[in-house]
Each structure stands twice: as C-alpha cells, then as structure tokens.
Design a protein around this motif. Structure first.
Motif, PDB file in Angstrom:
ATOM      1  N   GLN A   1     -39.407  -3.751  16.877  1.00 47.56           N
ATOM      2  CA  GLN A   1     -40.133  -3.987  18.113  1.00 47.56           C
ATOM      3  C   GLN A   1     -39.328  -3.511  19.308  1.00 47.56           C
ATOM      4  OE1 GLN A   1     -39.178  -6.259  15.964  1.00 47.56           O
ATOM      5  NE2 GLN A   1     -37.938  -7.809  16.972  1.00 47.56           N
ATOM      6  N   SER A   2     -40.021  -3.215  20.394  1.00 50.74           N
ATOM      7  CA  SER A   2     -39.365  -2.827  21.635  1.00 50.74           C
ATOM      8  C   SER A   2     -40.256  -3.185  22.808  1.00 50.74           C
ATOM      9  CB  SER A   2     -39.050  -1.333  21.656  1.00 50.74           C
ATOM     10  OG  SER A   2     -40.238  -0.570  21.664  1.00 50.74           O
ATOM     11  N   VAL A   3     -39.634  -3.291  23.969  1.00 50.90           N
ATOM     12  CA  VAL A   3     -40.351  -3.606  25.197  1.00 50.90           C
ATOM     13  C   VAL A   3     -39.879  -2.650  26.283  1.00 50.90           C
ATOM     14  CG1 VAL A   3     -40.758  -5.331  26.982  1.00 50.90           C
ATOM     15  CG2 VAL A   3     -40.610  -6.031  24.585  1.00 50.90           C
ATOM     16  N   THR A   4     -40.826  -2.075  27.002  1.00 50.42           N
ATOM     17  CA  THR A   4     -40.493  -1.150  28.076  1.00 50.42           C
ATOM     18  C   THR A   4     -41.020  -1.677  29.400  1.00 50.42           C
ATOM     19  OG1 THR A   4     -40.606   0.754  26.581  1.00 50.42           O
ATOM     20  CG2 THR A   4     -40.724   1.207  28.940  1.00 50.42           C
ATOM     21  N   GLN A   5     -40.130  -1.814  30.343  1.00 48.20           N
ATOM     22  CA  GLN A   5     -40.518  -2.131  31.713  1.00 48.20           C
ATOM     23  C   GLN A   5     -40.144  -0.895  32.533  1.00 48.20           C
ATOM     24  OE1 GLN A   5     -38.671  -6.472  31.263  1.00 48.20           O
ATOM     25  NE2 GLN A   5     -39.774  -6.289  33.202  1.00 48.20           N
TER      26      GLN A   5
ATOM     27  N   PHE B   1     -38.463 -10.481  33.419  1.00 47.66           N
ATOM     28  CA  PHE B   1     -38.290  -9.903  32.088  1.00 47.66           C
ATOM     29  C   PHE B   1     -39.540 -10.115  31.256  1.00 47.66           C
ATOM     30  CE2 PHE B   1     -33.815  -8.883  32.150  1.00 47.66           C
ATOM     31  CZ  PHE B   1     -33.263  -9.772  33.051  1.00 47.66           C
ATOM     32  N   CYS B   2     -39.971  -9.060  30.614  1.00 46.65           N
ATOM     33  CA  CYS B   2     -41.041  -9.139  29.627  1.00 46.65           C
ATOM     34  C   CYS B   2     -40.393  -9.201  28.249  1.00 46.65           C
ATOM     35  CB  CYS B   2     -41.932  -7.908  29.757  1.00 46.65           C
ATOM     36  SG  CYS B   2     -43.342  -7.859  28.644  1.00 46.65           S
ATOM     37  N   ALA B   3     -40.988  -9.952  27.332  1.00 48.32           N
ATOM     38  CA  ALA B   3     -40.396 -10.095  26.010  1.00 48.32           C
ATOM     39  C   ALA B   3     -41.480 -10.255  24.958  1.00 48.32           C
ATOM     40  CB  ALA B   3     -39.445 -11.299  25.963  1.00 48.32           C
ATOM     41  N   VAL B   4     -41.143  -9.813  23.756  1.00 48.10           N
ATOM     42  CA  VAL B   4     -42.027  -9.999  22.603  1.00 48.10           C
ATOM     43  C   VAL B   4     -41.259 -10.758  21.538  1.00 48.10           C
ATOM     44  CG1 VAL B   4     -41.401  -7.774  21.553  1.00 48.10           C
ATOM     45  CG2 VAL B   4     -43.565  -8.851  20.953  1.00 48.10           C
TER      46      VAL B   4
ATOM     47  N   GLY C   1     -37.387  -6.561  27.577  1.00 48.11           N
ATOM     48  CA  GLY C   1     -37.259  -5.353  28.358  1.00 48.11           C
ATOM     49  C   GLY C   1     -36.034  -5.455  29.255  1.00 48.11           C
ATOM     50  N   LYS C   2     -35.761  -4.369  29.990  1.00 52.07           N
ATOM     51  CA  LYS C   2     -34.560  -4.344  30.818  1.00 52.07           C
ATOM     52  C   LYS C   2     -34.717  -5.145  32.103  1.00 52.07           C
ATOM     53  CE  LYS C   2     -32.751   0.103  29.250  1.00 52.07           C
ATOM     54  NZ  LYS C   2     -32.275   1.450  29.668  1.00 52.07           N
TER      55      LYS C   2
ATOM     56  N   GLN D   1     -29.396  -3.552  31.499  1.00 47.03           N
ATOM     57  CA  GLN D   1     -29.778  -3.567  30.089  1.00 47.03           C
ATOM     58  C   GLN D   1     -30.569  -4.830  29.790  1.00 47.03           C
ATOM     59  OE1 GLN D   1     -26.623  -2.828  27.280  1.00 47.03           O
ATOM     60  NE2 GLN D   1     -25.628  -1.309  28.593  1.00 47.03           N
ATOM     61  N   ALA D   2     -31.337  -4.767  28.722  1.00 49.43           N
ATOM     62  CA  ALA D   2     -32.088  -5.933  28.297  1.00 49.43           C
ATOM     63  C   ALA D   2     -31.159  -6.952  27.652  1.00 49.43           C
ATOM     64  CB  ALA D   2     -33.161  -5.518  27.299  1.00 49.43           C
ATOM     65  N   PRO D   3     -31.459  -8.235  27.782  1.00 44.45           N
ATOM     66  CA  PRO D   3     -30.711  -9.223  26.999  1.00 44.45           C
ATOM     67  C   PRO D   3     -30.814  -8.881  25.516  1.00 44.45           C
ATOM     68  CG  PRO D   3     -32.085 -10.311  28.632  1.00 44.45           C
ATOM     69  CD  PRO D   3     -32.471  -8.860  28.625  1.00 44.45           C
TER      70      PRO D   3
END
Lengths: 116, 112
Positions: free
Chosen positions: A2-6, A90-93, A107-108, B41-43
């Motif tokens: 999985q990945s998240v892009t902001q 932050f967005c997260a899955v 995401g970053k 960077q992302a956590p």
C-alpha cells in the motif's frame, strides 16, 4: 504494497476560504482511510476515518472527506478555514498486518497555513 | 483518558551511544507501535507489540529493539546511534481489534 500520496507539500489559504487537501492511495484490499492532524509540538490527532458506508464522512472542527473508490482518492475538505487550522495534515491507509493487528501507511503530509 | 505519553520529549545523543525512548498509555490497549518521522517524509512504522509479541518491520529489523515490561509501557532501544537516527519518534497504541491508533506527542532525537 500500500501507499499514500499527498501531492501538495504546502497549501496556503486565507481565513474564511474553503479548503481541499488531496490524498490518493494505493491498496489492493478494502481500504480503511484516515486523516490525522498534527499541531505544533503535539502528537497526531485523528480528524476522521472511513471504514464503509456513506462515502462522505464528517470529522471534528467542520472537516469532512469523501471516499471516491473509482479515483482511489480521499480528499479532505472544509468550507471555511480558521487560523487555528494551521497544522500538518496526514492521510493514512490501514492494512491488516496479520490476525487482528493493523498498521498505518502515511502520506508525507501537507502543511496548511491559514493567513489573516 | 486517551493520552499516550512519551519521555523524554527531546533527546540528544552522541554517535555510537545507546538511546532508550519510553512510551506509556493507560487505556489498556493491547497493541503499541513505534514510528519514525523525518522531515518531509511520511511517518514510517518501525515495530509494534501485540500483547507480548514483538513484530519488527523487515527493513529496520536490525536497527531497533523494543521491550514491553507490562501492558502500559513500551520502549524503543537503539544500541549504537548513528547520524541517520536523528528523527521524531512517535509512539501509538490501539485495541487489537481496532483500526484507530492514538498517538503520543513524539520524542525528537538528535544524534551528534
């Protein structure tokens, strides 16, 4: 995996204006989606979450997000921002890491600055 | 009370020296997590404890150790700090059957 892009590292809006922070995810299963906010010198706080059902979910402080499966997106919106909304978002899955354990992929983050 | 606490909030360490960071929660959560956050960077998840079982991410397996002496406390241990360990370290906890994680304020580690 999985990945998240902001895509927006920084967003600046005027107080009272509307806001949209973009988030796109990649996940092969059923996504559980989150928006977290981090105010200066504080930990991450949950704004809202989506598990299933109505694709528009309401969160705290007037925030909402819409899950669009066809676009793999979960954008965050607010009709009228306040200076106190300035923070990193932050967005997260969430994915199942085995058994009943879940891990978050973030995401970053997007730094939101609200100007007077 | 949904508070996760982390100590210390700021930590200065020398290259080659050990570092021990502490996290506590009083929500009786069975899972506790450690994330590393670097600027822009992302956590990134480092490891988590489900009850007494430690799970470490494959790409950081040898760099970090952890212990959980009881349900409320969890530590993150670096045996020999390098410059690349400078980061914010975030602790979180959750109930095992929940997707929601509660985060502490973080410990900012600077390695010199």
């Amino acid at each position: 995996a999985q990945s998240v892009t902001q895509p927006d590292a920084r967003v600046t809006v005027s107080e009272g204006a509307s806001l949209q922070l973009r988030c796109k995810y990649s996940y092969s299963g059923t996504p559980y989606l989150f928006w977290y906010v981090q105010y200066p010198r504080q930990g991450l706080q949950l704004l809202l979450k989506y598990y299933s059902g109505d694709p528009v979910v309401q969160g705290v402080n007037g925030f909402e997000a819409e899950f669009i499966k066809s676009n793999s997106s979960f954008h965050l919106r607010k009709a009228s921002v306040h200076w106190s909304d300035s923070a990193v978002y932050f967005c997260a899955v969430s994915s199942n890491s085995g058994g009943s354990n879940y891990k978050l992929t973030f995401g970053k983050g997007t730094l939101l600055t609200v100007t007077p | 009370d949904t508070t996760v606490k982390q100590n210390p909030r700021y930590k200065l360490a020398r290259v080659g020296k050990p570092v021990n960071l502490i996290c506590s929660q009083t929500m009786n959560h069975d899972t506790m997590y450690w994330y590393q956050k670097k600027p822009n960077q992302a956590p990134k998840l480092l490891l988590f404890y489900y009850d007494k079982i430690l799970n470490r991410e494959a790409d950081t397996f040898e760099k970090f150790q952890s212990s959980r002496p009881n349900n409320s406390f969890c530590s993150l241990y670096i045996g020999s700090a390098g410059l690349e360990y400078s980061a914010m370290y975030l602790c979180a906890s959750s109930r095992g059957d929940s997707y929601e994680q509660y985060f502490g304020p973080g410990t900012r580690l600077t390695v010199l």
